[in-house]
Write an enzyme that holds these catalytic residues in place. Structure first.
Site, short mmCIF file in Angstrom:
data_model
loop_
_atom_site.label_atom_id
_atom_site.label_comp_id
_atom_site.label_asym_id
_atom_site.label_seq_id
_atom_site.Cartn_x
_atom_site.Cartn_y
_atom_site.Cartn_z
N GLU A 1 -44.78 -50.39 -67.89
CA GLU A 1 -45.99 -49.72 -68.37
C GLU A 1 -46.58 -50.52 -69.50
O GLU A 1 -45.84 -50.90 -70.41
CB GLU A 1 -45.65 -48.30 -68.86
CG GLU A 1 -45.61 -47.34 -67.73
CD GLU A 1 -45.44 -45.89 -68.13
OE1 GLU A 1 -45.78 -45.53 -69.28
OE2 GLU A 1 -44.97 -45.13 -67.29
N HIS B 1 -50.20 -42.64 -67.39
CA HIS B 1 -49.21 -41.82 -68.11
C HIS B 1 -49.90 -40.75 -68.96
O HIS B 1 -49.76 -40.72 -70.19
CB HIS B 1 -48.29 -42.70 -68.97
CG HIS B 1 -46.97 -42.06 -69.27
ND1 HIS B 1 -45.80 -42.77 -69.45
CD2 HIS B 1 -46.61 -40.75 -69.42
CE1 HIS B 1 -44.80 -41.94 -69.70
NE2 HIS B 1 -45.28 -40.70 -69.69
N ARG C 1 -40.48 -41.03 -64.86
CA ARG C 1 -40.49 -42.34 -65.49
C ARG C 1 -40.61 -43.38 -64.39
O ARG C 1 -40.00 -43.23 -63.32
CB ARG C 1 -39.20 -42.57 -66.29
CG ARG C 1 -39.12 -41.82 -67.62
CD ARG C 1 -40.14 -42.34 -68.64
NE ARG C 1 -40.04 -41.68 -69.93
CZ ARG C 1 -40.76 -40.62 -70.31
NH1 ARG C 1 -41.65 -40.09 -69.48
NH2 ARG C 1 -40.62 -40.12 -71.52
#
Ligand code: GLV
Length: 326
Positions: free
Chosen positions: A268, A287, A239
């Site tokens: 993000e 991602h 993460r």
């Protein structure tokens, strides 16, 4: 009897939707971007189940907006730091996730990033497209060997262990750090347990596989980057906020470390004015570590199975808060 009502917060692979349709009357958010917060708060009203993604903030306000009939929240992801699990448990709502099915795919991608950073694949591609490839260059695009190097794995769960497996094929020395030790697994994977500082000092490649929690937030900060080798390469498929992005920028731009390859960022998506985007010694993927056809199908199917179980009051096959059943 009317079917239970479910909202699916994005278009997911059809296999999952098919299963969800058998169990419920579903509405699927069709926009490629996630539903805005105020829309989601409206959509959840009166729902029996919610099938959500890591891009949705699932907190107490949302659970209360849904109402007391909400029976299940099924997330199509293994990580669930976007979900307030304590709030769900308090309300007796089971939360599902999708562990296991994305282990190899994610480790494959972390390995891809590792190799791409070491061997400067993305820089080479940009160079070629810019018309700069004029000849074979004996001192161009040099990077470190992966074979025989030391790999430091932070977080030795399923995906971290998957990295140790891959490292064996490259004759690497493997160090790992985790809050818990895995004596049997470490032996079988030829991995050595060390403290975080030792791992950072001795590794040529550091790969992150921890959950995001208050304990791991900005785990890699200025002082930890300063411990690392100047030739070190950092890989993050966990993460974004496990790394302090300002400290990473400082480390990469000052030469405190050599390279970074990220599949996750803070925030993000990364902002287009983020100084990290001005650097050449970083790769940033959007991602996508679990994005294989097979794995995304499995994740969608698993999320639908959790959803169906929750709607009928059965125990979720993969539940992150089994304490709701006590
Ligand atoms: C992806 O990041 C996941 O948690 O599944």
């Amino acid at each position: 009897m009317p079917k239970p009502k479910v909202f699916v917060t994005r278009l997911i692979p059809e296999k999952g939707l098919e299963l969800a349709r058998q169990a419920a009357d579903i509405e699927v958010w069709q926009d490629p971007l996630p539903p805005p917060r105020e829309v989601l708060l409206e959509k959840v009203k009166g729902l029996d189940g919610l099938l959500c993604l890591l891009t949705d903030k699932i907190d107490a306000t949302l659970m209360d907006a849904a109402g007391r009939q909400l029976k299940v929240i099924s997330q199509m992801a293994v990580g669930y730091d976007n979900v307030d699990v304590a709030a769900a448990t308090q309300r007796g709502i089971p939360i599902g996730n999708t562990p296991g099915v994305l282990t190899d795919t994610t480790a494959d991608f972390a390995w891809t990033l590792l190799m791409s950073a070491a061997r400067r694949v993305v820089e080479g591609d940009k160079f070629t497209r810019a018309g700069k490839w004029k000849t074979w260059g004996p001192i161009d695009f040099l990077g470190p060997d992966v074979s025989g190097a030391t790999l430091g794995i932070v977080g030795f769960g399923r995906i971290g262990q998957g990295m140790a497996k891959r490292a064996a094929g490259f004759d690497m020395r493997v160090l790992y750090y985790d809050v818990q030790r895995y004596p049997i697994v470490e032996k079988s994977l030829n991995a050595e347990y060390v403290d975080l500082e030792t791992l950072l000092r001795e590794s040529d490649f550091v790969t992150l596989h921890t959950v995001l929690s208050p304990e791991t937030h900005h785990l890699l900060n200025n002082s930890r980057f300063n411990l690392m080798k100047r030739s070190a390469i950092i890989i993050n498929t966990a993460r974004g906020p496990v790394i302090d992005p300002q400290a990473l920028y400082r480390a990469l731009s000052s030469g405190a470390i050599a390279y970074a390859a990220l599949d996750v960022t803070e925030p993000e998506p990364i902002r287009m004015d983020d100084p990290l985007l001005t650097l050449d010694n970083i790769i940033i993927a959007p991602h996508i570590a679990s994005a294989s056809f097979q794995t995304r199908n499995k994740m969608a199917t698993m999320a639908a199975a959790n959803l169906s179980a929750g709607l009928t009051g059965e125990r979720l096959p993969t539940c992150v808060n089994p304490e709701v059943y006590r």
